[in-house]
Enzyme design. Structure first.
Site, PDB file in Angstrom:
ATOM      1  N   THR A  80       0.818  -1.112   0.184  1.00 23.08           N
ATOM      2  CA  THR A  80       0.000  -0.103   0.099  1.00 23.08           C
ATOM      3  C   THR A  80       0.863   1.449   0.058  1.00 23.08           C
ATOM      4  O   THR A  80       2.041   1.164   0.390  1.00 23.08           O
ATOM      5  CB  THR A  80      -0.964   0.051   1.111  1.00 23.08           C
ATOM      6  OG1 THR A  80      -0.069   0.055   2.490  1.00 23.08           O
ATOM      7  CG2 THR A  80      -1.985  -1.207   1.164  1.00 23.08           C
TER       8      THR A  80
ATOM      9  N   GLU B 134       5.743   5.003  -0.083  1.00 23.22           N
ATOM     10  CA  GLU B 134       5.710   3.775   0.851  1.00 23.22           C
ATOM     11  C   GLU B 134       7.097   3.503   1.573  1.00 23.22           C
ATOM     12  O   GLU B 134       7.649   4.500   1.788  1.00 23.22           O
ATOM     13  CB  GLU B 134       5.308   2.553   0.003  1.00 23.22           C
ATOM     14  CG  GLU B 134       6.199   2.505  -1.450  1.00 23.22           C
ATOM     15  CD  GLU B 134       7.438   1.717  -1.132  1.00 23.22           C
ATOM     16  OE1 GLU B 134       7.516   0.440  -0.893  1.00 23.22           O
ATOM     17  OE2 GLU B 134       8.567   2.309  -1.117  1.00 23.22           O
TER      18      GLU B 134
ATOM     19  N   ASP C 183      -4.146   5.599   1.078  1.00 23.09           N
ATOM     20  CA  ASP C 183      -4.613   7.043   1.730  1.00 23.09           C
ATOM     21  C   ASP C 183      -4.084   8.222   0.935  1.00 23.09           C
ATOM     22  O   ASP C 183      -3.141   7.890  -0.183  1.00 23.09           O
ATOM     23  CB  ASP C 183      -3.981   7.065   2.944  1.00 23.09           C
ATOM     24  CG  ASP C 183      -2.526   6.891   3.087  1.00 23.09           C
ATOM     25  OD1 ASP C 183      -1.686   7.913   3.242  1.00 23.09           O
ATOM     26  OD2 ASP C 183      -1.977   5.730   2.858  1.00 23.09           O
TER      27      ASP C 183
END
Length: 239
Positions: free
Chosen positions: A93, A182, A207
């Site tokens: 993510t 990340e 996000d």
């Protein structure tokens, strides 16, 4: 090769030549149990679950790596040098830095800038951690065929999740066109480049850094099926 290694207690042959690398070991378990035929757990050391099974007739392994570049560096090194892994695909993510990115968009990291410990790997100049073009091209083509919301570009691997400047500290990276932030891609790319094997970082936007919009922890663990399936399909194509 030297097996088992310090952090992976698999036997020789337990791990496939291509490995998917989620940071969350529970995501590794979820993907293995959801997508792989006859998944076998080969590692539980430090809770970093690893599984091998088959997907469309191709042996694939899935290994949790934990959070941050140092942890990724450990697992990438041991998989490559201890178990002979030739293709490594991080599935993780990221926080979007650019305004055109939306939650659950996919990002392929062409290159990974970094801001911390891996500066020590610089060979006297500026080394650019870079994805394998073969993996990148295959993943991008599959995503386009599936009409997925895919973006390819530069990302940032940061050693700090919480900083004194908060999101404001990321604006210079945004201004240089960095797509997302990340923590692990640069370490993976450096390990792969040094060993002459192939690596790719594939991310789902979880996000939006500058607005605060975010997916829930449960969504991060189980709902990013487009990325999971794209990574598995890429593994089949390059096997």
């Amino acid at each position: 090769m030297n097996v088992p290694t310090a952090h992976i207690q698999a036997k020789h042959g337990d791990i496939a030549p291509i490995v998917l690398l989620p940071g969350d070991p529970l995501r590794a378990k979820y993907i293995a149990q959801t997508y792989l035929e006859n998944p076998q757990c080969y590692n539980e050391v430090r809770g970093m679950l690893g599984y091998t099974g088959s997907y469309h007739g191709v042996r694939v392994s899935i290994q949790g790596t934990g959070m941050g570049g140092p942890s990724m560096g450990i697992y990438a090194h041991e998989l490559i040098h201890g178990y002979g892994v030739k293709h490594l695909i991080r599935i993780g993510t990221a926080g979007a830095l650019q305004p055109h990115l939306k939650l659950k968009d996919l990002v392929l990291g062409i290159s990974a800038s970094y801001d911390g410990a891996y500066r020590d790997f610089q060979p006297g100049g500026t080394l650019v951690p870079t994805a394998s073009f073969a993996l990148l091209q295959q993943a991008y083509e599959l995503a386009m065929q599936a009409k997925l919301p895919i973006h390819a570009g530069s990302i940032l691997s940061s050693d700090a999740f919480y900083t004194k400047d908060g999101p404001e500290g990321l604006k210079p990276w945004k201004d240089h066109g960095i797509l997302a932030v990340e923590m692990e891609a640069a370490a993976l790319y450096l390990a792969a480049q040094r060993a002459g094997v192939q690596a790719l970082c594939m991310l789902t936007i979880s996000d939006l850094v500058f607005t605060g919009e975010a997916a829930t922890p449960e969504e991060r663990q189980t709902s990013f099926h487009a990325m999971m399936e794209l990574a598995l399909d890429t593994a089949v194509k390059v096997s």
